[in-house]
Design a protein around this motif. Structure first.
Motif, mmCIF file in Angstrom:
data_model
loop_
_atom_site.group_PDB
_atom_site.id
_atom_site.type_symbol
_atom_site.label_atom_id
_atom_site.label_comp_id
_atom_site.label_asym_id
_atom_site.label_seq_id
_atom_site.Cartn_x
_atom_site.Cartn_y
_atom_site.Cartn_z
ATOM 1 N N LEU A 52 1.046 -1.159 -0.132
ATOM 2 C CA LEU A 52 -0.083 -0.016 -0.022
ATOM 3 C C LEU A 52 0.921 1.321 -0.158
ATOM 4 C CD1 LEU A 52 -2.784 0.506 -0.122
ATOM 5 C CD2 LEU A 52 -2.754 0.981 2.401
ATOM 6 N N HIS A 53 0.727 2.179 -0.806
ATOM 7 C CA HIS A 53 1.388 3.300 -0.858
ATOM 8 C C HIS A 53 0.459 4.571 -0.290
ATOM 9 C CE1 HIS A 53 3.165 6.462 -4.129
ATOM 10 N NE2 HIS A 53 3.749 6.699 -2.706
ATOM 11 N N VAL A 54 1.294 5.014 0.782
ATOM 12 C CA VAL A 54 0.554 6.043 1.635
ATOM 13 C C VAL A 54 1.150 7.346 1.725
ATOM 14 C CG1 VAL A 54 -0.295 6.341 3.997
ATOM 15 C CG2 VAL A 54 -0.252 3.951 2.937
ATOM 16 N N ARG A 55 0.125 8.410 1.772
ATOM 17 C CA ARG A 55 0.925 9.960 1.831
ATOM 18 C C ARG A 55 0.430 10.401 2.933
ATOM 19 N NH1 ARG A 55 -1.173 12.169 -2.405
ATOM 20 N NH2 ARG A 55 0.920 11.440 -3.693
ATOM 21 N N ALA A 56 1.485 10.853 4.005
ATOM 22 C CA ALA A 56 1.038 11.575 5.008
ATOM 23 C C ALA A 56 0.501 12.899 4.866
ATOM 24 C CB ALA A 56 2.272 11.719 6.066
ATOM 25 N N LEU A 57 -0.949 13.499 5.241
ATOM 26 C CA LEU A 57 -1.503 14.652 5.195
ATOM 27 C C LEU A 57 -1.073 15.773 6.225
ATOM 28 C CD1 LEU A 57 -4.884 13.358 4.275
ATOM 29 C CD2 LEU A 57 -3.244 14.014 2.852
ATOM 30 N N ARG A 58 -0.385 15.148 7.433
ATOM 31 C CA ARG A 58 0.203 15.991 8.572
ATOM 32 C C ARG A 58 1.299 15.196 9.392
ATOM 33 N NH1 ARG A 58 -3.824 17.221 13.189
ATOM 34 N NH2 ARG A 58 -2.171 17.346 14.456
ATOM 35 N N THR A 59 1.974 15.819 9.901
ATOM 36 C CA THR A 59 2.940 15.161 10.682
ATOM 37 C C THR A 59 2.180 14.558 11.969
ATOM 38 O OG1 THR A 59 4.738 16.741 10.578
ATOM 39 C CG2 THR A 59 4.804 15.232 12.190
ATOM 40 N N LEU A 116 1.052 1.785 13.540
ATOM 41 C CA LEU A 116 2.350 0.897 13.727
ATOM 42 C C LEU A 116 3.450 1.584 14.546
ATOM 43 C CD1 LEU A 116 2.469 -0.489 9.977
ATOM 44 C CD2 LEU A 116 1.541 -1.443 11.906
ATOM 45 N N LYS A 117 3.117 2.738 15.225
ATOM 46 C CA LYS A 117 3.868 3.361 16.160
ATOM 47 C C LYS A 117 5.087 3.991 15.256
ATOM 48 C CE LYS A 117 1.165 1.940 19.218
ATOM 49 N NZ LYS A 117 0.214 2.870 19.863
ATOM 50 N N ARG A 118 4.814 4.593 14.111
ATOM 51 C CA ARG A 118 6.097 5.110 13.476
ATOM 52 C C ARG A 118 5.538 6.346 13.097
ATOM 53 N NH1 ARG A 118 7.052 0.424 8.699
ATOM 54 N NH2 ARG A 118 4.919 1.033 8.399
ATOM 55 N N LYS A 119 6.449 7.407 13.229
ATOM 56 C CA LYS A 119 6.353 8.864 13.227
ATOM 57 C C LYS A 119 6.522 9.101 11.583
ATOM 58 C CE LYS A 119 6.979 13.498 14.864
ATOM 59 N NZ LYS A 119 8.047 14.298 15.764
ATOM 60 N N HIS A 120 5.487 9.872 11.056
ATOM 61 C CA HIS A 120 5.613 10.376 9.564
ATOM 62 C C HIS A 120 5.457 12.103 9.647
ATOM 63 C CE1 HIS A 120 5.583 6.201 8.006
ATOM 64 N NE2 HIS A 120 4.503 6.173 8.899
ATOM 65 N N LEU A 121 6.567 12.689 8.601
ATOM 66 C CA LEU A 121 6.204 13.858 8.409
ATOM 67 C C LEU A 121 5.101 14.337 7.462
ATOM 68 C CD1 LEU A 121 10.053 14.925 8.537
ATOM 69 C CD2 LEU A 121 8.303 14.987 10.334
ATOM 70 N N HIS A 122 4.886 15.579 7.222
ATOM 71 C CA HIS A 122 3.856 16.140 6.273
ATOM 72 C C HIS A 122 4.447 15.890 4.814
ATOM 73 C CE1 HIS A 122 0.426 18.327 5.023
ATOM 74 N NE2 HIS A 122 1.381 18.894 4.015
ATOM 75 N N GLY A 123 3.526 15.267 4.214
ATOM 76 C CA GLY A 123 4.026 14.887 2.707
ATOM 77 C C GLY A 123 4.774 13.778 2.567
ATOM 78 N N GLU A 124 5.193 13.057 3.537
ATOM 79 C CA GLU A 124 6.009 12.121 3.441
ATOM 80 C C GLU A 124 5.203 10.517 2.857
ATOM 81 O OE1 GLU A 124 8.675 8.671 6.151
ATOM 82 O OE2 GLU A 124 7.710 10.428 7.058
ATOM 83 N N GLU A 125 5.958 10.018 1.861
ATOM 84 C CA GLU A 125 5.314 8.854 1.395
ATOM 85 C C GLU A 125 6.130 7.833 1.654
ATOM 86 O OE1 GLU A 125 4.834 9.461 -2.856
ATOM 87 O OE2 GLU A 125 3.751 11.408 -2.541
ATOM 88 N N TRP A 126 5.340 6.611 2.017
ATOM 89 C CA TRP A 126 5.792 5.228 2.128
ATOM 90 C C TRP A 126 5.194 4.044 1.887
ATOM 91 C CZ3 TRP A 126 3.261 8.499 5.336
ATOM 92 C CH2 TRP A 126 2.050 7.742 6.175
ATOM 93 N N LEU A 127 5.710 2.906 1.865
ATOM 94 C CA LEU A 127 4.919 1.588 1.775
ATOM 95 C C LEU A 127 4.475 0.863 2.773
ATOM 96 C CD1 LEU A 127 6.699 0.362 -1.486
ATOM 97 C CD2 LEU A 127 4.678 1.790 -1.484
ATOM 98 N N VAL A 128 3.280 0.330 2.892
ATOM 99 C CA VAL A 128 3.180 -0.687 3.926
ATOM 100 C C VAL A 128 2.891 -2.227 3.513
ATOM 101 C CG1 VAL A 128 1.230 -1.388 5.790
ATOM 102 C CG2 VAL A 128 1.554 1.169 5.159
ATOM 103 N N TYR A 129 3.907 -3.049 3.989
ATOM 104 C CA TYR A 129 4.103 -4.354 3.366
ATOM 105 C C TYR A 129 2.850 -5.184 4.170
ATOM 106 C CZ TYR A 129 7.972 -2.041 1.191
ATOM 107 O OH TYR A 129 8.912 -1.126 0.528
#
Length: 1180
Positions: free
Chosen positions: A229-236, A241-254
């Motif tokens: 799953l390709h996910v983008r953060a709308l805000r920090t 999964l207890k992982r911190k993401h910054l605004h606009g960051e994109e990552w994959l969920v496996y």
């Protein structure tokens, strides 16, 4: 209840009331029945008798402007006696005694049932007035709260119902997205701000709070090894999964992170990323790859080789997608171009030596150095030793096969080349892109290098047209083809020079020409061109009419028209034909050969020279002389005269060695019209004179021949008449004689014929009797001889057989005697006595108590096949009805009276009932089930079908036996009964099938776990009455359940169709029609399958079959089967068990017109007992 016109009396019934206005005091009062009200003059009835309000249980109504009541519930009146009202107020009243509305009270809402709130539902309420609820909590106007179900809601005047809310059912992998309408505390105890959104992932029903707004229901994404799953953060934020993401960051969920993933409210799903799979023969290049820290490396590339499985990270993309590894054969190569500087590893390499290259010291082996060895090297030139080849941007190089090659990310594949196979007479033009040099490669397979390319050689349009034509194509140039066939311009141009011809090729680079004589194959170099000949053509000759590249050496001929003028000014047109050839004495002489092409238009040149000579010779003679000696004059003028004044035989043109050998005058015609007319008249006159003389001669000959024929005809006529008179006389004589014979000889002839006939019949009878006696004697002698020989052979055979059996018996007796002696000697007599008497002693004592001298006793559970008999026992019959059974032991031998197949039988009668003994494969620890039933015909519901549930699979033994009439001693009188067992899967597939003519059959099979159907039956019910009772026994190696199976007669038809498909004996009759057969132990079945779109008529003939019974009661049938259906045509079973079965049949099909034949027909009609077997079933 009252008549206002005639009386002022109102009779008010029970539960009714009226409003009366006192016009003196202007006060309205209430009058309640039952009573009789007399209206006074100053009173006015405002409301006719009205029924009281009756509120049933679980109902309510709303009263506007209710009356004021004291603590006891009584209505309060003012000083004027008027009822006090709470104006603009309402009162909600529930189930109570019937009541009246006081003056001024208004029924605002009729009687309404109370609202019942179901489970997982609630009412959202809003307070319109401040009040204190039942729990003592202060409620302010504008507050919202919920009334939860299940329950009945009793309305209050301080509260308004906004809406009814239903709980949201959340399944696993679902969540509800909520939004806070105002500051609040959610169900989990978290404080929420106005507009804040969050997810509730609790599985089950969720009822939103009063200040919670349901935004949507969110479903989880199912992640697998092939999806991420390709996910983008709308805000920090911090995700689930207890992982911190910054605004606009994109990552994959496996899938390793979570099997299912529900995006948070601050996560945006960009998309589902599929896994990228590379096999061992694939690779890919990733643009802007992600490093180990998860950051994009913009502008960089990464090469990934298979076998490998990975996901593209956000921002990564494939350059040209997934590419296959370049598999280069031995004759293939790749041309690469460097886009970035890099060093390429060396290694195995296959290459061709280019022209001018050579190997220094040949192919050398690699130096293999051990620990105690070394090499001393000396440098001859400066270099860097790293084992890699440096590539700079713009460099081009070739990788040659055979090998697998994956290009580096710093290089790109420009072209894939394959070696060009060339025969001895084939070639290509090659140009070096660096030097521009063009050369031709001929006769060997060639692979272009990285600096070479194919060069296309262009030819003039005239040459393109001429090289595809026949070299002897000497016609007008307008006859050339208008379109030029396609040609591979990179191939070496070839031209086949025919025999006795030549072409001239000019090399514009070396400025030299070469002449090639045929037969020869010409191959043009890169700078060579054909010399095109422009020749004169047409009649008379005109220049530049013929184009040719091939010069024919002859002999050939040319035609021309020449106009001449005689000395007396007679102008004539001559049509001449010349024979010519080129004469070459030495083809190796360059100068002599070059003369062939020295005259560009040799035809026009020699035609003009010959015409000039003829005109000069004719100009000196008159027309008459030329007309008489035209041939001689022309030949003499062209060839000339020798020393002896004789005409020469040829004319030679020394410029190009052209030789003119003969000249033919085809026609001479005057050019002047008057001369032509005079000449024509003289010719016509001569022809007319000749024609008249020939005509007169012919008439004379015809007249003479006619006179001779007439004389001969008259003479022949006279002769014929004389002969006719003679024959007429003979005829009259014969007629007179015939009449005399006819009158006197008829009776004599009849008598003679009768006598001859009787004589012949007698002789024939005597001869026939003699032959018959001889034949009978011969037959008797032969039969006697045959019987004599047969008896002698039979006696000899029996004698030999007896001798062999005696000898065998003697030897076996000796062996057994010797063996018995050895056993007895070894064991000893006392031991044998103890063994023999240990078991029977107890039985003897028991039998003595019963008064029986000898018998055989079993435990009632062991079959006859497992019994062992002592040699000294005699078997007798014991049944449960024997009167001498002692009560103490009867239950041990016959435990029950059930008809379970266990019975006692005399040994002497067993062969009368059973032809064979079947040994069942049943172990003591197997599971068993028994069913009893009755066979039925196939006209109604089948009662002999049972369901079989095998949850673990099992090895099965299914047995069915017919009970007969129940009298075991009369069993021999029962007819031969056939039995069948069919085991079907749940999907209708036939697992096993057994069919035989016997009272007992066994079906052995192994089944996997599943549900099955057992169909037991007998075809004998179709043909005659049988005893319907039967027993079904099922043994299994694993637990199973047998239960009654409700079914219809279609089950029997489907079962036998499944048996036919399982047998797979298919005969294709064409057009989509097939017949399928099945058989078992002499029982035979035929099924017709019609997969076509038309009706088929099937003719079946079983007349040659023996010892069988038909389910159709017929052996010859005609059946009409509609489209897309199948039908069981007939089943044949054994008629007598003791006789063999023979099945012989013929079947033919005919497709019918679908507009006229659409319904099924059977001739003869199907018997009612077999209707279910032969019904039509659809074809799937």
């Amino acid at each position: 209840m009252t008549d206002a016109k005639h009386m002022n009396v109102y009779r008010i019934a029970s539960f009714y009331y009226i409003h009366v206005l006192d016009q003196n005091t202007n006060v309205t009062r209430l009058e309640v029945g039952p009573k009789t009200f007399v209206r006074q003059d100053h009173e006015k009835v405002l409301l006719d008798p009205e029924r009281m309000l009756i509120i049933p249980p679980r109902h309510y109504c709303v009263i506007e402007n209710p009356a004021v009541r004291d603590k006891n519930g009584k209505v309060i009146l003012d000083s004027n006696g008027q009822v006090k009202l709470l104006h603009s107020d309402v009162d909600i009243r529930f189930a109570q005694e019937p009541f009246s509305l006081y003056p001024g009270e208004i029924l605002k809402q009729t009687i309404t049932p109370l609202k019942v709130i179901e489970p997982n539902c609630a009412l959202r309420l809003r307070a319109v007035l401040d009040f204190v609820d039942e729990q003592g909590q202060q409620i302010r106007a504008g507050d919202e709260f919920l009334f939860h179900g299940p329950g009945t809601y009793f309305p209050r005047k301080e509260v308004s119902v906004e809406e009814q809310i239903k709980a949201i059912i959340l399944k696993p992998n679902e969540a509800v997205r909520l939004r806070a309408k105002k500051e609040m505390t959610d169900r989990d105890g978290f404080e929420r701000e106005t507009g804040e959104e969050w997810l509730n992932r609790t599985v089950g029903s969720y009822l939103p709070l009063a200040y919670e707004e349901v935004v949507s229901t969110v479903k989880a994404y199912v992640l697998t090894d092939k999806k991420a799953l390709h996910v983008r953060a709308l805000r920090t934020f911090t995700d689930s999964l207890k992982r911190k993401h910054l605004h606009g960051e994109e990552w994959l969920v496996y899938a390793r992170d979570a099997e299912t993933y529900i995006p948070d409210v601050y996560e945006e799903v960009v998309g589902v990323v599929s896994v990228t799979v590379l096999n061992s023969r694939q690779y890919c290049i990733i643009l802007d790859p992600v490093d180990s820290d998860g950051k994009l490396q913009l502008g960089k590339k990464q090469l990934i080789q298979g076998e490998k499985t990975f996901f593209l990270q956000p921002g990564e993309r494939l350059a040209k997608g997934i590419q296959d590894v370049y598999v280069l054969e031995e004759d293939e190569g790749l041309i690469l171009r460097c886009t970035e500087s890099f060093k390429e590893d060396g290694g195995e390499k296959t290459f061709f030596l280019q022209p001018g290259e050579r190997l220094a010291k040949g192919i050398q082996d690699v130096y293999v150095l051990e620990e105690d060895e070394g090499l001393i090297l000396r440098c001859t030139e400066s270099f860097k030793e790293d084992g890699k080849v440096a590539r700079n941007p713009g460099d081009r190089w070739m990788v040659r096969g055979p090998k697998d090659y994956i290009p580096a990310v710093e290089a790109e594949v420009i072209l894939r080349r394959k070696a060009i196979p060339l025969d001895v007479n084939e070639g290509i033009y090659v140009r070096d892109v660096k030097t521009g040099k063009i050369r031709s490669v001929i006769g060997n397979t060639y692979l272009l290098t990285e600096n070479e390319e194919l060069w296309e050689k262009d030819l003039p349009v005239q040459v393109e047209q001429l090289i595809v034509l026949d070299p002897r194509y000497f016609e007008d140039k307008q006859g050339l083809p208008s379109t030029i066939p396609p040609r591979d311009k990179s191939k070496v141009i070839t031209y086949r020079v025919p025999h006795n011809a030549c072409v001239q090729i000019y090399d514009y680079k070396s400025k030299k020409a070469r002449i090639i004589f045929g037969p020869e194959l010409v191959m043009l170099g890169p700078d060579e061109q054909f010399t095109v000949l422009n020749l004169s053509g047409e009649k008379p000759k005109a220049p530049n009419k013929i184009r040719a590249i091939c010069l024919l050496l002859g002999p050939e001929f040319s035609s021309d028209i020449v106009t001449i003028e005689s000395s007396d000014h007679a102008r004539l047109s001559l049509r001449l034909s010349y024979n010519w050839h080129f004469e070459i004495t030495d083809r190796n002489d360059t100068k002599e050969v070059a003369k062939l092409f020295s005259v560009p238009d040799f035809i026009g040149d020699f035609c003009k020279a010959v015409a000039a000579k003829i005109r000069g010779a004719v100009a000196s003679i008159s027309f008459d002389d030329f007309h008489k000696n035209s041939a001689k004059v022309i030949r003499a003028s062209v060839f000339g005269l020798d020393e002896n004044k004789r005409i020469n035989k040829r004319l030679v043109f020394p410029q190009n060695n052209l030789v003119l050998t003969s000249i033919d005058i085809q026609s001479v015609e005057p050019v002047d019209q008057r001369t032509r007319d005079a000449l024509q008249k003289s010719v016509q006159l001569a022809i007319e004179i000749t024609t008249n003389s020939q005509e007169a001669q012919a008439k004379h000959m015809a007249s003479r021949t006619e006179q001779e024929a007439k004389g001969h005809l008259e003479r022949q006529k006279i002769t014929d008449e004389a002969e006719a008179e003679k024959e007429r006389r003979n005829l009259l004589q014969l007629q007179a004689l015939s009449a005399a014979v006819e009158s006197t000889g008829q009776s004599r002839a009849e008598a003679q014929s009768r006598a001859e006939a009787a004589k012949i019949e007698g002789e024939a009878a005597v001869e026939q009797a003699t032959l018959r006696a001889q034949a009978e004697k011969i037959e008797a002698d032969i039969e006697l001889f045959r019987l004599t020989q047969s008896r002698e052979l039979e006696l000899s055979y029996r004698r030999l057989t007896s001798d062999l059996e005696i000898e065998k018996a003697k030897r076996l007796a000796d062996i057994e005697t010797e063996e018995f002696k050895q056993h007895v000697t070894t064991i000893g007599p006392k031991t044998i006595q103890a063994i023999a008497t240990s078991g029977p002693d107890n039985q003897v004592k028991l039998l003595q108590a019963l008064g029986i001298k000898s018998t055989l006793i079993t435990d009632g559970r062991i079959k006859l096949t497992s019994c062992q008999f002592a040699l000294t026992l005699q078997i007798v019959t014991l049944t449960e009805n024997w009167t001498k059974w002692p009560k103490t032991i009867k239950h041990k031998f016959i435990p029950s009276s059930a008809n379970d197949g266990v019975f006692w039988m005399p040994w002497e009668q067993m062969p009368s009932f059973f032809s064979s003994v079947t040994i069942c494969k049943v172990n003591a620890n197997w599971h068993e089930a028994r069913k009893r039933g009755q066979f039925s015909d196939f006209s109604s519901t089948i009662t002999s079908a049972y369901g079989l549930d095998c949850p673990y699979g099992a090895e099965l033994e299914i047995e069915v036996f017919n009970a007969g009439d129940g009298n075991y001693y009369n069993r021999l009188k029962d007819p031969d009964v056939d039995l069948f067992l069919i085991l079907l899967s749940a999907n209708g597939y036939c697992r096993a099938y057994k069919h035989d003519v016997d009272y007992y059959i066994t079906l052995s099979t192994t089944v996997p776990p599943g549900r099955y159907i057992i169909l037991a039956g007998s075809m004998s019910v179709v043909n005659y009455l049988v005893y319907p009772a039967f027993n079904l026994v099922v043994h299994g190696s694993q637990p199973f359940v047998v239960h009654d199976q409700p079914s219809s007669y279609e089950l029997a038809a489907d079962a036998f169709h499944a048996v036919a498909f399982r047998a797979n004996n298919r005969q294709d009759m064409g057009g989509g029609v097939s017949i399928l057969t099945f058989d078992d132990n002499g029982n035979f079945g035929l099924v017709c399958e019609n997969k076509s779109n038309r009706t088929v008529r099937l003719s079946s003939n079983f007349q040659g079959s023996k010892n069988v019974l038909s389910s159709r009661h017929a052996f010859q049938m005609i059946d009409t089967i509609p489209a897309k259906t199948q039908q069981l045509i007939a089943i044949f079973t054994r008629k007598m068990f003791s006789n063999d079965v023979q099945i012989a049949y013929q079947a033919s099909g005919e497709l019918l017109d679908p507009d006229h034949y659409i319904r099924a027909r059977n001739n003869p009609a199907i018997p009612p007992q077999a209707l279910g077997l032969h019904i039509l079933r659809p074809v799937y």
